[in-house]
Design a protein around this motif. Sequence first.
Motif, PDB file in Angstrom:
ATOM      1  N   ASN A  24       0.832  -1.201   0.000  1.00 17.59           N
ATOM      2  CA  ASN A  24       0.000   0.000   0.000  1.00 17.59           C
ATOM      3  C   ASN A  24       0.863   1.246   0.000  1.00 17.59           C
ATOM      4  OD1 ASN A  24      -2.823  -0.577  -0.109  1.00 17.59           O
ATOM      5  ND2 ASN A  24      -2.681  -1.504   1.925  1.00 17.59           N
ATOM      6  N   PRO A  25       0.433   2.323  -0.662  1.00 15.36           N
ATOM      7  CA  PRO A  25      -0.765   2.396  -1.502  1.00 15.36           C
ATOM      8  C   PRO A  25      -0.590   1.644  -2.817  1.00 15.36           C
ATOM      9  CG  PRO A  25       0.451   4.456  -1.631  1.00 15.36           C
ATOM     10  CD  PRO A  25       1.143   3.628  -0.580  1.00 15.36           C
ATOM     11  N   ILE A  44     -11.401   0.319   9.687  1.00 16.07           N
ATOM     12  CA  ILE A  44     -10.036   0.718   9.313  1.00 16.07           C
ATOM     13  C   ILE A  44      -9.720   2.048   9.985  1.00 16.07           C
ATOM     14  CG2 ILE A  44      -8.421   1.252   7.456  1.00 16.07           C
ATOM     15  CD1 ILE A  44     -10.088  -0.438   5.582  1.00 16.07           C
ATOM     16  N   ASN A  89      -8.038   7.308   6.474  1.00 20.07           N
ATOM     17  CA  ASN A  89      -8.412   6.159   5.642  1.00 20.07           C
ATOM     18  C   ASN A  89      -9.927   5.956   5.621  1.00 20.07           C
ATOM     19  OD1 ASN A  89      -5.534   5.367   5.450  1.00 20.07           O
ATOM     20  ND2 ASN A  89      -5.800   4.923   7.627  1.00 20.07           N
ATOM     21  N   CYS A  96     -14.881   3.874   1.106  1.00 19.22           N
ATOM     22  CA  CYS A  96     -14.512   2.624   0.435  1.00 19.22           C
ATOM     23  C   CYS A  96     -15.260   2.407  -0.869  1.00 19.22           C
ATOM     24  CB  CYS A  96     -14.781   1.442   1.363  1.00 19.22           C
ATOM     25  SG  CYS A  96     -16.535   1.143   1.689  1.00 19.22           S
ATOM     26  N   PHE A 133      -5.737   2.671  -1.668  1.00 21.12           N
ATOM     27  CA  PHE A 133      -5.322   1.571  -0.802  1.00 21.12           C
ATOM     28  C   PHE A 133      -6.249   0.378  -1.007  1.00 21.12           C
ATOM     29  CE2 PHE A 133      -3.468   5.236   1.053  1.00 21.12           C
ATOM     30  CZ  PHE A 133      -2.441   4.845   1.890  1.00 21.12           C
ATOM     31  N   ASP A 155      -7.261  -3.609   1.009  1.00 19.66           N
ATOM     32  CA  ASP A 155      -7.032  -4.635   2.026  1.00 19.66           C
ATOM     33  C   ASP A 155      -8.081  -5.728   1.931  1.00 19.66           C
ATOM     34  OD1 ASP A 155      -4.753  -4.321   3.980  1.00 19.66           O
ATOM     35  OD2 ASP A 155      -5.502  -2.264   3.908  1.00 19.66           O
ATOM     36  N   SER A 210      -5.994  -1.531  10.565  1.00 20.54           N
ATOM     37  CA  SER A 210      -5.487  -0.368   9.839  1.00 20.54           C
ATOM     38  C   SER A 210      -4.870  -0.848   8.527  1.00 20.54           C
ATOM     39  CB  SER A 210      -4.459   0.403  10.678  1.00 20.54           C
ATOM     40  OG  SER A 210      -3.289  -0.358  10.871  1.00 20.54           O
ATOM     41  N   PRO A 211      -4.528   0.067   7.607  1.00 21.20           N
ATOM     42  CA  PRO A 211      -4.002  -0.368   6.311  1.00 21.20           C
ATOM     43  C   PRO A 211      -2.746  -1.227   6.449  1.00 21.20           C
ATOM     44  CG  PRO A 211      -4.597   1.944   6.223  1.00 21.20           C
ATOM     45  CD  PRO A 211      -4.698   1.537   7.661  1.00 21.20           C
ATOM     46  N   SER A 212      -2.697  -2.282   5.639  1.00 16.87           N
ATOM     47  CA  SER A 212      -1.510  -3.135   5.622  1.00 16.87           C
ATOM     48  C   SER A 212      -0.367  -2.410   4.916  1.00 16.87           C
ATOM     49  CB  SER A 212      -1.815  -4.449   4.910  1.00 16.87           C
ATOM     50  OG  SER A 212      -2.212  -4.205   3.566  1.00 16.87           O
TER      51      SER A 212
END
Length: 330
Positions: free
Chosen positions: A32-33, A261, A270, A273, A302, A304, A320-322
């Motif tokens: 990511n991103p 997230i 973040n 979606c 992003f 996930d 949270s974002p990977s």
Amino acid sequence: MKQFYPFLLLPALLLAACAGKTTSKEQRVYANPVVATSLPDPTIIRAENDTFYLYATENIRNLPIYKSADLIDWTFVATAFTDETRPDFEPEGGIWAPDINFINGKYVLYYSMSVWGGEWTCGVGVATADAPEGPFTDHGKLFRSNEIGVQNSIDPFYIEENGEKYLFWGSFRGIYAIRLSDDGLSLAEGSKPQRVAGTAFEGTYIHKHNGKYYFFASVGSCCEGVNSTYRLVVGRSDSLFGPYVDKTGKDMLDNGFTVVIDKNERFVGNGHCSEIVQDAAGDDWILYHGVDVQNPEGRMLFMDKVNWDADGWPYVEGGSPSFESAVPQF
């Protein structure tokens, strides 16, 4: 629900900046991103040619369209509109938060049009095309805030239920739903807005999973760079129109929500979606925008994997974002 078929920047940006890579164990991973270019408020659809198409708020004027075969490697292909064909019901407005669908043999794009602070003049419009790359023909506005009586009428989301077509929309002044005509290009005769969630939310997306309806939305500030507080949240219901409640049972009409997230040390802001996409392995994936504190130039794309816990609630690993993850299987 969203209908998926079965299974202007520099030329250098025509290919996504962060393609998948292979580890020493030959497991392909992505970082990511997935696209290090500002693509806020993404919406996607899987077209007849098995290609994914992504549309986003117009950081690229006239609303960018990207395509991908695997959700990882994205190529810029076109804009939905030109200066001559762009919507104009808000003459100085931007085109925000699109929502792409396939309805009655056409690609139907709902969009917001607004200026910052124009909460009573903004509105939702609709355009159609024969192909996902466009060109899109604008059919004008469905409604404006001052016409429908809903302040800040942006962020449309289309869904079908029991043969009827509905649009959900709203941003921090309540989330509302209304029935559409059979072609999806106008409001159904006599239809009235119905409030389904409170004033904490924007960026509605509803996903049906194991017989329940999951109402994804965003809370906090979207657009303050590294100071953005956006988070992706969820509630669920047994009915499309609610009541939606969080894990504690608090109603989303009373601004209850469960966080899906949140931020971490590198990625903040973040939210908003896309549709959830299921890959060939049966895994669910979600795209959204966020801010990379190491490169805070816009709201980047992003992705996930969405997991489901024992009680049926969605979550992403770590909340949270990977930073890096195995790629979807297509």
